[in-house]
Design a protein around this motif. Structure first.
Motif, PDB file in Angstrom:
ATOM      1  N   UNK A 270     -25.669  -9.772  -2.572  1.00 20.03           N
ATOM      2  CA  UNK A 270     -24.316  -9.228  -2.612  1.00 20.03           C
ATOM      3  C   UNK A 270     -24.161  -8.212  -1.482  1.00 20.03           C
ATOM      4  N   UNK A 271     -22.991  -8.198  -0.884  1.00 21.28           N
ATOM      5  CA  UNK A 271     -22.599  -7.147   0.042  1.00 21.28           C
ATOM      6  C   UNK A 271     -21.366  -6.472  -0.550  1.00 21.28           C
ATOM      7  N   UNK A 272     -21.462  -5.160  -0.760  1.00 21.96           N
ATOM      8  CA  UNK A 272     -20.391  -4.406  -1.411  1.00 21.96           C
ATOM      9  C   UNK A 272     -19.869  -3.362  -0.426  1.00 21.96           C
ATOM     10  N   UNK A 273     -18.613  -3.530  -0.026  1.00 19.83           N
ATOM     11  CA  UNK A 273     -18.001  -2.645   0.968  1.00 19.83           C
ATOM     12  C   UNK A 273     -17.113  -1.619   0.272  1.00 19.83           C
ATOM     13  N   UNK A 274     -17.358  -0.342   0.550  1.00 20.09           N
ATOM     14  CA  UNK A 274     -16.584   0.730  -0.072  1.00 20.09           C
ATOM     15  C   UNK A 274     -16.105   1.708   0.992  1.00 20.09           C
ATOM     16  N   UNK A 275     -15.110   2.502   0.592  1.00 21.62           N
ATOM     17  CA  UNK A 275     -14.571   3.545   1.463  1.00 21.62           C
ATOM     18  C   UNK A 275     -14.029   4.645   0.557  1.00 21.62           C
ATOM     19  N   UNK A 276     -14.060   5.883   1.005  1.00 24.18           N
ATOM     20  CA  UNK A 276     -13.524   6.998   0.228  1.00 24.18           C
ATOM     21  C   UNK A 276     -12.313   7.584   0.923  1.00 24.18           C
ATOM     22  N   UNK A 277     -11.380   8.084   0.114  1.00 24.42           N
ATOM     23  CA  UNK A 277     -10.193   8.735   0.661  1.00 24.42           C
ATOM     24  C   UNK A 277      -9.817   9.918  -0.221  1.00 24.42           C
ATOM     25  N   UNK A 278      -9.117  10.874   0.350  1.00 26.17           N
ATOM     26  CA  UNK A 278      -8.688  12.032  -0.415  1.00 26.17           C
ATOM     27  C   UNK A 278      -7.634  12.813   0.338  1.00 26.17           C
ATOM     28  N   UNK A 279      -6.894  13.634  -0.391  1.00 26.72           N
ATOM     29  CA  UNK A 279      -5.876  14.499   0.203  1.00 26.72           C
ATOM     30  C   UNK A 279      -6.375  15.936   0.159  1.00 26.72           C
ATOM     31  N   UNK A 280      -6.505  16.540   1.318  1.00 33.71           N
ATOM     32  CA  UNK A 280      -6.970  17.919   1.398  1.00 33.71           C
ATOM     33  C   UNK A 280      -5.943  18.866   0.778  1.00 33.71           C
ATOM     34  N   UNK A 281      -6.386  20.063   0.492  1.00 36.57           N
ATOM     35  CA  UNK A 281      -5.507  21.055  -0.126  1.00 36.57           C
ATOM     36  C   UNK A 281      -4.271  21.346   0.726  1.00 36.57           C
ATOM     37  N   UNK A 282      -4.366  21.144   2.044  1.00 39.07           N
ATOM     38  CA  UNK A 282      -3.212  21.388   2.923  1.00 39.07           C
ATOM     39  C   UNK A 282      -2.304  20.172   3.052  1.00 39.07           C
ATOM     40  N   UNK A 283      -2.611  19.087   2.308  1.00 35.87           N
ATOM     41  CA  UNK A 283      -1.787  17.887   2.323  1.00 35.87           C
ATOM     42  C   UNK A 283      -2.231  16.807   3.282  1.00 35.87           C
ATOM     43  N   UNK A 284      -3.255  17.062   4.075  1.00 38.09           N
ATOM     44  CA  UNK A 284      -3.765  16.072   5.025  1.00 38.09           C
ATOM     45  C   UNK A 284      -4.602  15.027   4.289  1.00 38.09           C
ATOM     46  N   UNK A 285      -4.349  13.762   4.593  1.00 34.75           N
ATOM     47  CA  UNK A 285      -5.147  12.677   4.016  1.00 34.75           C
ATOM     48  C   UNK A 285      -6.316  12.352   4.938  1.00 34.75           C
ATOM     49  N   UNK A 286      -7.499  12.270   4.374  1.00 32.77           N
ATOM     50  CA  UNK A 286      -8.693  11.915   5.147  1.00 32.77           C
ATOM     51  C   UNK A 286      -9.352  10.694   4.505  1.00 32.77           C
ATOM     52  N   UNK A 287      -9.925   9.850   5.341  1.00 35.24           N
ATOM     53  CA  UNK A 287     -10.560   8.615   4.877  1.00 35.24           C
ATOM     54  C   UNK A 287     -11.905   8.461   5.564  1.00 35.24           C
ATOM     55  N   UNK A 288     -12.899   8.070   4.809  1.00 34.39           N
ATOM     56  CA  UNK A 288     -14.230   7.862   5.382  1.00 34.39           C
ATOM     57  C   UNK A 288     -14.278   6.542   6.130  1.00 34.39           C
ATOM     58  N   UNK A 289     -15.308   6.390   6.925  1.00 37.33           N
ATOM     59  CA  UNK A 289     -15.622   5.074   7.446  1.00 37.33           C
ATOM     60  C   UNK A 289     -16.159   4.200   6.321  1.00 37.33           C
ATOM     61  N   UNK A 290     -16.246   2.886   6.513  1.00 32.15           N
ATOM     62  CA  UNK A 290     -16.753   2.016   5.463  1.00 32.15           C
ATOM     63  C   UNK A 290     -18.267   2.120   5.322  1.00 32.15           C
ATOM     64  N   UNK A 291     -18.743   1.898   4.111  1.00 40.14           N
ATOM     65  CA  UNK A 291     -20.170   1.744   3.860  1.00 40.14           C
ATOM     66  C   UNK A 291     -20.369   0.417   3.154  1.00 40.14           C
ATOM     67  N   UNK A 292     -21.357  -0.341   3.585  1.00 39.39           N
ATOM     68  CA  UNK A 292     -21.632  -1.639   2.964  1.00 39.39           C
ATOM     69  C   UNK A 292     -23.034  -1.635   2.390  1.00 39.39           C
ATOM     70  N   UNK A 293     -23.120  -1.876   1.082  1.00 38.38           N
ATOM     71  CA  UNK A 293     -24.388  -1.868   0.371  1.00 38.38           C
ATOM     72  C   UNK A 293     -24.921  -3.289   0.242  1.00 38.38           C
ATOM     73  N   UNK A 294     -26.216  -3.440   0.519  1.00 38.97           N
ATOM     74  CA  UNK A 294     -26.891  -4.730   0.404  1.00 38.97           C
ATOM     75  C   UNK A 294     -27.671  -4.737  -0.912  1.00 38.97           C
ATOM     76  N   UNK A 295     -27.342  -5.677  -1.776  1.00 37.51           N
ATOM     77  CA  UNK A 295     -27.946  -5.744  -3.112  1.00 37.51           C
ATOM     78  C   UNK A 295     -28.522  -7.136  -3.315  1.00 37.51           C
ATOM     79  N   UNK A 296     -29.768  -7.206  -3.745  1.00 35.76           N
ATOM     80  CA  UNK A 296     -30.420  -8.472  -4.048  1.00 35.76           C
ATOM     81  C   UNK A 296     -30.743  -8.512  -5.535  1.00 35.76           C
ATOM     82  N   UNK A 297     -30.247  -9.545  -6.230  1.00 33.61           N
ATOM     83  CA  UNK A 297     -30.461  -9.716  -7.658  1.00 33.61           C
ATOM     84  C   UNK A 297     -31.484 -10.824  -7.869  1.00 33.61           C
TER      85      UNK A 297
END
Length: 213
Positions: A184-211
């Motif tokens: 499995x490849x699981x792609x995630x990203x984080x986002x949030x609104x700073x206290x001053x109202x600015x929206x920030x978003x992380x770069x993507x992270x992709x996790x490699x999972x073997x079952x």
């Protein structure tokens, strides 16, 4: 706890069946112990996602690209007959679950925002977006309440992205369920609104999972 350092990416490429490119840097395979798989931090004006490995002493921060998460055969079980678990598939069919409550034989995956201080983000919350799951089967992430009823956070079977709201300065454990053995490849990203109202978003992270089957 089992850790394998694999140089040159050759064995990892074989393990993943060609699912991801071979890499020059050593790859760490984690198969048991406590790992904050998604570790969200805010540093130097940037929202970041890493992996906090607590299977070693002292614990270390790793890049998702440098890790393979191994779901061992011991995680294999069957979908409960309870209709509340229908999101996992047909009752009685196989499913592989890394449980919310720690099993020493398996990975204990966490989601952490502990490095984010209070007051940085509006409402002291950020959002984890699970954008894409590719590979062998479906992924579901869920928690269970005091009465055992599941609260589904992520379910790739009914479409993505799924958004998970996270309080900052906290640590969450949940069950991670996989419908089939394989990669499995699981792609995630984080986002949030700073206290001053600015929206920030992380770069993507992709996790490699073997079952394991």
């Amino acid at each position: 706890m089992r850790r394998l350092l694999i140089g040159g990416g050759v064995l990892v490429a074989a393990l993943l069946g060609g699912g991801v490119p071979a890499q020059a840097s050593p790859i760490v395979v984690l198969s048991s112990g406590h790992v904050d798989v998604v570790d969200v931090a805010y540093e130097d004006g940037a929202l970041e996602i890493g992996l906090h490995d607590e299977t070693v002493e002292p614990d270390v921060e790793r890049d998702a690209d440098d890790v393979v998460l191994l779901v061992k055969n011991a995680a294999k079980t069957t979908v409960p007959a309870d209709p509340a678990y229908r999101f996992l598939g047909t009752a009685g069919k196989p499913t592989w679950i890394l449980p919310e409550i720690q099993n020493e034989e398996l990975l204990w995956p966490g989601i952490a925002t502990e490095e984010i201080e209070a007051g940085v983000f509006a409402g002291d919350t950020v959002t984890l977006n699970v954008e894409k799951v590719t590979g062998a089967g479906r992924l579901a992430i869920f928690t269970e309440g005091a009465l055992g009823a599941p609260d589904v956070l992520v379910n790739s079977a009914d479409g993505l992205p799924d958004a998970v709201g996270l309080a900052t300065g906290t640590h969450l454990h949940s069950s991670w369920a996989f419908s089939k053995a394989g990669v499995y490849l699981v792609k995630v990203r984080a986002t949030g609104t700073l206290a001053d109202g600015t929206t920030v978003t992380s770069g993507p992270a992709t996790y490699k999972i073997v079952v394991q089957p």
